[in-house]
Design an enzyme around this catalytic site. Sequence first.
Site, PDB file in Angstrom:
ATOM      1  N   THR A   1       0.845  -1.193   0.000  1.00 11.72           N
ATOM      2  CA  THR A   1       0.000   0.000   0.000  1.00 11.72           C
ATOM      3  C   THR A   1       0.882   1.244   0.000  1.00 11.72           C
ATOM      4  O   THR A   1       2.006   1.248   0.478  1.00 11.72           O
ATOM      5  CB  THR A   1      -0.945   0.015   1.214  1.00 11.72           C
ATOM      6  OG1 THR A   1      -0.197   0.172   2.420  1.00 11.72           O
ATOM      7  CG2 THR A   1      -1.766  -1.268   1.278  1.00 11.72           C
ATOM      8  N   GLY A   2       0.351   2.308  -0.580  1.00 11.93           N
ATOM      9  CA  GLY A   2       1.119   3.539  -0.670  1.00 11.93           C
ATOM     10  C   GLY A   2       2.385   3.357  -1.480  1.00 11.93           C
ATOM     11  O   GLY A   2       3.454   3.815  -1.079  1.00 11.93           O
TER      12      GLY A   2
ATOM     13  N   SER B   1       4.944   6.185  -4.605  1.00 13.79           N
ATOM     14  CA  SER B   1       6.059   7.098  -4.350  1.00 13.79           C
ATOM     15  C   SER B   1       6.798   6.641  -3.092  1.00 13.79           C
ATOM     16  O   SER B   1       6.344   5.756  -2.370  1.00 13.79           O
ATOM     17  CB  SER B   1       5.560   8.533  -4.162  1.00 13.79           C
ATOM     18  OG  SER B   1       4.728   8.626  -3.016  1.00 13.79           O
ATOM     19  N   GLY B   2       7.962   7.249  -2.839  1.00 14.31           N
ATOM     20  CA  GLY B   2       8.691   7.044  -1.603  1.00 14.31           C
ATOM     21  C   GLY B   2       9.112   5.615  -1.351  1.00 14.31           C
ATOM     22  O   GLY B   2       9.411   4.852  -2.266  1.00 14.31           O
TER      23      GLY B   2
ATOM     24  N   TYR C   1       0.335  12.556  14.332  1.00 15.30           N
ATOM     25  CA  TYR C   1       1.224  11.612  13.638  1.00 15.30           C
ATOM     26  C   TYR C   1       1.869  10.647  14.624  1.00 15.30           C
ATOM     27  O   TYR C   1       1.922   9.433  14.379  1.00 15.30           O
ATOM     28  CB  TYR C   1       2.289  12.384  12.871  1.00 15.30           C
ATOM     29  CG  TYR C   1       3.221  11.505  12.078  1.00 15.30           C
ATOM     30  CD1 TYR C   1       2.828  10.964  10.854  1.00 15.30           C
ATOM     31  CD2 TYR C   1       4.501  11.201  12.547  1.00 15.30           C
ATOM     32  CE1 TYR C   1       3.680  10.152  10.121  1.00 15.30           C
ATOM     33  CE2 TYR C   1       5.360  10.387  11.821  1.00 15.30           C
ATOM     34  CZ  TYR C   1       4.941   9.874  10.604  1.00 15.30           C
ATOM     35  OH  TYR C   1       5.788   9.062   9.883  1.00 15.30           O
TER      36      TYR C   1
END
Length: 315
Positions: A24-25, A28-29, A179
Amino acid sequence: MRNYPEDIAGVDDERLVGETALVTGSTSGIGREAALSLGRLGAHVIVHGRDEEAGAEVVEEIDAGVKEGTAEFVAADFADPAEVRALADATRRAAGDDGLDLLLNNAGGYFREARRTDLGVEYTFHVNHLAPYQLTAELLDDLADDARVVTTASEAHRGDQIDLDAVDSVDGFSSWRAYQRSKLANVQFAAELGRRLRERDDRGITSNSFHPGAIPGSGFFRHLPGPLSGAASALGRLPFATTPAEGAATAVYLAVADEVADATGRYFADCRERKPSTEAQDPRAQRRLWEESADLLGMDEPLSAPVADEVEPTD
């Protein structure tokens, strides 16, 4: 010289042909680097994100590789439980009867704006914790024997607690503390999942979390509160700050390395086990988070048989 995550993690000789991974995600990065790495090792990778163009680029790069890896893209907004459910359905179809071998819960972010999702939950907590909790629960029955679940956490989890009675509140909102709490939830979730799988499931599935490191260029630093932003930017000039590929190395290590095949409920950084905060290790806090998360999502509690309050500490 190559600086791929699988090289850094020392697993470049491993072969994942015939295995299916969801990252997931991964448009990018570190998620992108992990997806590309698993593709180079031969896996069929389900690439996830919200940007279809970026997702198509990752898929194209995996499909064009010289190794056997293949890929497909599935879009889903992690603030929407219906879209998370649809992602689970698409993953189930892609994995087929053999099941899902690797689940990398990496999607998440740092959000400056105080807002709630449609469930009435603070946005950071929902996207960073509730969504991967829901996705994992939706896919539990579809995990293959000896599957691995890896969750991206952070050292930011230290120094905070989770008030589960206030996750619907944005009063006095602090983006940094929101966060922190979400990353603490990631560590507690991975530990509780590992324990419940060990006690309630006989398929040999493992669950671990990890800290990827501070990653210059990720966009994270620019969102930090004033004094922290300058300090974090300075970290980017020091040798111990990481690139996205280095940040993804521990995720790939936990997903692939033979030496952690039986490790579960643990926390890692730099491909080594680390002790998380005292709060993160609290079994009562882990259990309450697990139970309350199901309630917030309006779903049945997964792996719901009673779990002992006390657990053996990991050394």
